[in-house]
Scaffold this motif. Structure first.
Motif, PDB file in Angstrom:
ATOM      1  N   LEU A  45       0.833  -1.195   0.000  1.00 14.24           N
ATOM      2  CA  LEU A  45       0.000   0.000   0.000  1.00 14.24           C
ATOM      3  C   LEU A  45       0.874   1.254   0.000  1.00 14.24           C
ATOM      4  CD1 LEU A  45      -2.859  -1.063   2.443  1.00 14.24           C
ATOM      5  CD2 LEU A  45      -2.855  -1.072  -0.057  1.00 14.24           C
ATOM      6  N   MET A  46       2.074   1.150   0.585  1.00  6.75           N
ATOM      7  CA  MET A  46       3.009   2.276   0.559  1.00  6.75           C
ATOM      8  C   MET A  46       3.440   2.567  -0.881  1.00  6.75           C
ATOM      9  SD  MET A  46       4.293   4.453   2.479  1.00  6.75           S
ATOM     10  CE  MET A  46       5.365   5.818   2.166  1.00  6.75           C
ATOM     11  N   THR A  47       3.606   1.532  -1.687  1.00 11.46           N
ATOM     12  CA  THR A  47       3.951   1.726  -3.092  1.00 11.46           C
ATOM     13  C   THR A  47       2.834   2.476  -3.810  1.00 11.46           C
ATOM     14  OG1 THR A  47       5.361  -0.228  -3.141  1.00 11.46           O
ATOM     15  CG2 THR A  47       4.507   0.535  -5.255  1.00 11.46           C
ATOM     16  N   LEU A  48       1.580   2.107  -3.548  1.00 11.99           N
ATOM     17  CA  LEU A  48       0.457   2.828  -4.151  1.00 11.99           C
ATOM     18  C   LEU A  48       0.483   4.301  -3.734  1.00 11.99           C
ATOM     19  CD1 LEU A  48      -2.588   0.377  -3.907  1.00 11.99           C
ATOM     20  CD2 LEU A  48      -0.976   0.704  -5.790  1.00 11.99           C
ATOM     21  N   TYR A  49       0.812   4.546  -2.475  1.00 13.51           N
ATOM     22  CA  TYR A  49       0.915   5.922  -1.981  1.00 13.51           C
ATOM     23  C   TYR A  49       2.000   6.678  -2.750  1.00 13.51           C
ATOM     24  CZ  TYR A  49       2.095   9.775   1.134  1.00 13.51           C
ATOM     25  OH  TYR A  49       2.378  11.016   1.644  1.00 13.51           O
ATOM     26  N   ARG A  50       3.144   6.047  -2.943  1.00  5.04           N
ATOM     27  CA  ARG A  50       4.243   6.696  -3.671  1.00  5.04           C
ATOM     28  C   ARG A  50       3.857   6.955  -5.130  1.00  5.04           C
ATOM     29  NH1 ARG A  50       7.772   2.589  -0.816  1.00  5.04           N
ATOM     30  NH2 ARG A  50       8.583   3.735   0.978  1.00  5.04           N
ATOM     31  N   TRP A  51       3.212   5.975  -5.763  1.00  8.78           N
ATOM     32  CA  TRP A  51       2.784   6.149  -7.150  1.00  8.78           C
ATOM     33  C   TRP A  51       1.791   7.301  -7.262  1.00  8.78           C
ATOM     34  CZ3 TRP A  51       1.585   0.452  -8.962  1.00  8.78           C
ATOM     35  CH2 TRP A  51       2.792  -0.258  -9.066  1.00  8.78           C
ATOM     36  N   THR A  52       0.897   7.394  -6.283  1.00  5.68           N
ATOM     37  CA  THR A  52      -0.108   8.454  -6.273  1.00  5.68           C
ATOM     38  C   THR A  52       0.557   9.826  -6.195  1.00  5.68           C
ATOM     39  OG1 THR A  52      -1.715   7.001  -5.206  1.00  5.68           O
ATOM     40  CG2 THR A  52      -2.118   9.363  -5.022  1.00  5.68           C
ATOM     41  N   ASN A  53       1.636   9.927  -5.457  1.00  6.40           N
ATOM     42  CA  ASN A  53       2.302  11.204  -5.243  1.00  6.40           C
ATOM     43  C   ASN A  53       3.411  11.487  -6.238  1.00  6.40           C
ATOM     44  OD1 ASN A  53       0.944  12.345  -2.839  1.00  6.40           O
ATOM     45  ND2 ASN A  53       1.530  10.372  -1.992  1.00  6.40           N
ATOM     46  N   ASP A  54       3.544  10.666  -7.275  1.00 10.33           N
ATOM     47  CA  ASP A  54       4.525  10.889  -8.326  1.00 10.33           C
ATOM     48  C   ASP A  54       3.804  11.474  -9.538  1.00 10.33           C
ATOM     49  OD1 ASP A  54       6.410  10.826 -10.338  1.00 10.33           O
ATOM     50  OD2 ASP A  54       6.982   8.736 -10.029  1.00 10.33           O
ATOM     51  N   PRO A  55       3.900  12.800  -9.747  1.00  7.67           N
ATOM     52  CA  PRO A  55       3.137  13.419 -10.837  1.00  7.67           C
ATOM     53  C   PRO A  55       3.559  12.935 -12.223  1.00  7.67           C
ATOM     54  CG  PRO A  55       4.586  15.035  -9.786  1.00  7.67           C
ATOM     55  CD  PRO A  55       4.682  13.767  -8.989  1.00  7.67           C
ATOM     56  N   LYS A  56       4.804  12.493 -12.385  1.00  9.22           N
ATOM     57  CA  LYS A  56       5.255  12.010 -13.696  1.00  9.22           C
ATOM     58  C   LYS A  56       4.593  10.687 -14.060  1.00  9.22           C
ATOM     59  CE  LYS A  56       9.481  12.277 -12.380  1.00  9.22           C
ATOM     60  NZ  LYS A  56      10.919  12.098 -12.286  1.00  9.22           N
ATOM     61  N   LEU A  57       4.249   9.893 -13.063  1.00  8.75           N
ATOM     62  CA  LEU A  57       3.676   8.575 -13.307  1.00  8.75           C
ATOM     63  C   LEU A  57       2.214   8.658 -13.738  1.00  8.75           C
ATOM     64  CD1 LEU A  57       4.372   5.568 -13.246  1.00  8.75           C
ATOM     65  CD2 LEU A  57       3.691   5.542 -10.851  1.00  8.75           C
ATOM     66  N   GLY A  58       1.470   9.577 -13.148  1.00  2.02           N
ATOM     67  CA  GLY A  58       0.064   9.733 -13.520  1.00  2.02           C
ATOM     68  C   GLY A  58      -0.827   8.603 -13.032  1.00  2.02           C
ATOM     69  N   PHE A  59      -0.508   8.043 -11.859  1.00  6.22           N
ATOM     70  CA  PHE A  59      -1.332   6.975 -11.291  1.00  6.22           C
ATOM     71  C   PHE A  59      -2.681   7.551 -10.869  1.00  6.22           C
ATOM     72  CE2 PHE A  59      -2.344   3.770  -7.950  1.00  6.22           C
ATOM     73  CZ  PHE A  59      -2.274   2.655  -8.758  1.00  6.22           C
ATOM     74  N   PRO A  60      -3.764   6.779 -11.044  1.00 11.52           N
ATOM     75  CA  PRO A  60      -5.102   7.301 -10.702  1.00 11.52           C
ATOM     76  C   PRO A  60      -5.191   7.728  -9.233  1.00 11.52           C
ATOM     77  CG  PRO A  60      -5.285   5.228 -11.895  1.00 11.52           C
ATOM     78  CD  PRO A  60      -3.834   5.426 -11.591  1.00 11.52           C
ATOM     79  N   PRO A  61      -5.783   8.883  -8.974  1.00  7.87           N
ATOM     80  CA  PRO A  61      -5.903   9.357  -7.592  1.00  7.87           C
ATOM     81  C   PRO A  61      -6.919   8.528  -6.819  1.00  7.87           C
ATOM     82  CG  PRO A  61      -7.099  10.802  -9.059  1.00  7.87           C
ATOM     83  CD  PRO A  61      -6.370   9.809  -9.933  1.00  7.87           C
ATOM     84  N   PRO A  62      -6.763   8.490  -5.505  1.00  8.88           N
ATOM     85  CA  PRO A  62      -7.721   7.718  -4.706  1.00  8.88           C
ATOM     86  C   PRO A  62      -9.039   8.467  -4.525  1.00  8.88           C
ATOM     87  CG  PRO A  62      -6.138   8.775  -3.261  1.00  8.88           C
ATOM     88  CD  PRO A  62      -5.705   9.074  -4.672  1.00  8.88           C
ATOM     89  N   VAL A  63     -10.078   7.683  -4.329  1.00 10.98           N
ATOM     90  CA  VAL A  63     -11.370   8.202  -3.892  1.00 10.98           C
ATOM     91  C   VAL A  63     -11.470   7.772  -2.440  1.00 10.98           C
ATOM     92  CG1 VAL A  63     -13.872   8.042  -4.166  1.00 10.98           C
ATOM     93  CG2 VAL A  63     -12.383   7.960  -6.186  1.00 10.98           C
ATOM     94  N   LYS A  64     -11.479   8.741  -1.534  1.00  5.96           N
ATOM     95  CA  LYS A  64     -11.503   8.414  -0.106  1.00  5.96           C
ATOM     96  C   LYS A  64     -12.939   8.301   0.381  1.00  5.96           C
ATOM     97  CE  LYS A  64      -7.141  10.081   1.588  1.00  5.96           C
ATOM     98  NZ  LYS A  64      -6.702   8.858   2.212  1.00  5.96           N
ATOM     99  N   ILE A  65     -13.219   7.196   1.033  1.00  9.09           N
ATOM    100  CA  ILE A  65     -14.509   7.007   1.700  1.00  9.09           C
ATOM    101  C   ILE A  65     -14.182   6.650   3.137  1.00  9.09           C
ATOM    102  CG2 ILE A  65     -16.644   5.691   1.792  1.00  9.09           C
ATOM    103  CD1 ILE A  65     -16.376   5.240  -1.221  1.00  9.09           C
ATOM    104  N   ARG A  66     -14.458   7.595   4.005  1.00  6.05           N
ATOM    105  CA  ARG A  66     -14.035   7.530   5.406  1.00  6.05           C
ATOM    106  C   ARG A  66     -12.528   7.343   5.458  1.00  6.05           C
ATOM    107  NH1 ARG A  66     -18.311   7.242   9.263  1.00  6.05           N
ATOM    108  NH2 ARG A  66     -20.307   6.987   8.194  1.00  6.05           N
ATOM    109  N   THR A  67     -12.049   6.231   5.945  1.00  8.93           N
ATOM    110  CA  THR A  67     -10.596   6.048   6.056  1.00  8.93           C
ATOM    111  C   THR A  67     -10.036   5.126   4.982  1.00  8.93           C
ATOM    112  OG1 THR A  67     -10.897   4.195   7.578  1.00  8.93           O
ATOM    113  CG2 THR A  67     -10.687   6.396   8.555  1.00  8.93           C
TER     114      THR A  67
END
Length: 84
Positions: free
Chosen positions: A34-56
């Protein structure tokens, strides 16, 4: 025979999107953390889909994930062709 209206063919509907929980997304990408997904999300060059947060919990759009996979596949194939 009674006068019946002609059958109407339903119009094509756009594909409905689904929300996929991050643990399943991580499994789809080879069991990354899940940390990798977090890193991918925060890498603007990668363009990984942003999360949709529902509660936590974090979810991703199925359509966005598939588009990301297609883009990464196209990029990998293009790079491979260039190196040959």
């Amino acid at each position: 025979m009674p006068n019946t209206p002609p059958r109407q063919i339903p119009e094509a509907q756009p594909a409905l999107d689904q929300l996929v929980p991050d643990p399943l997304v991580a499994k789809e990408f080879g069991g990354v953390s899940l940390m990798t997904l977090y890193r991918w999300t925060n890498d603007p060059k990668l363009g990984f889909p942003p999360p949709v947060k529902i509660r936590t919990k974090n979810f991703r759009s199925r359509l966005a994930i598939e588009e990301f996979k297609a883009r990464m596949m196209h990029s990998a194939v293009s790079q491979r062709v260039l190196t040959k």
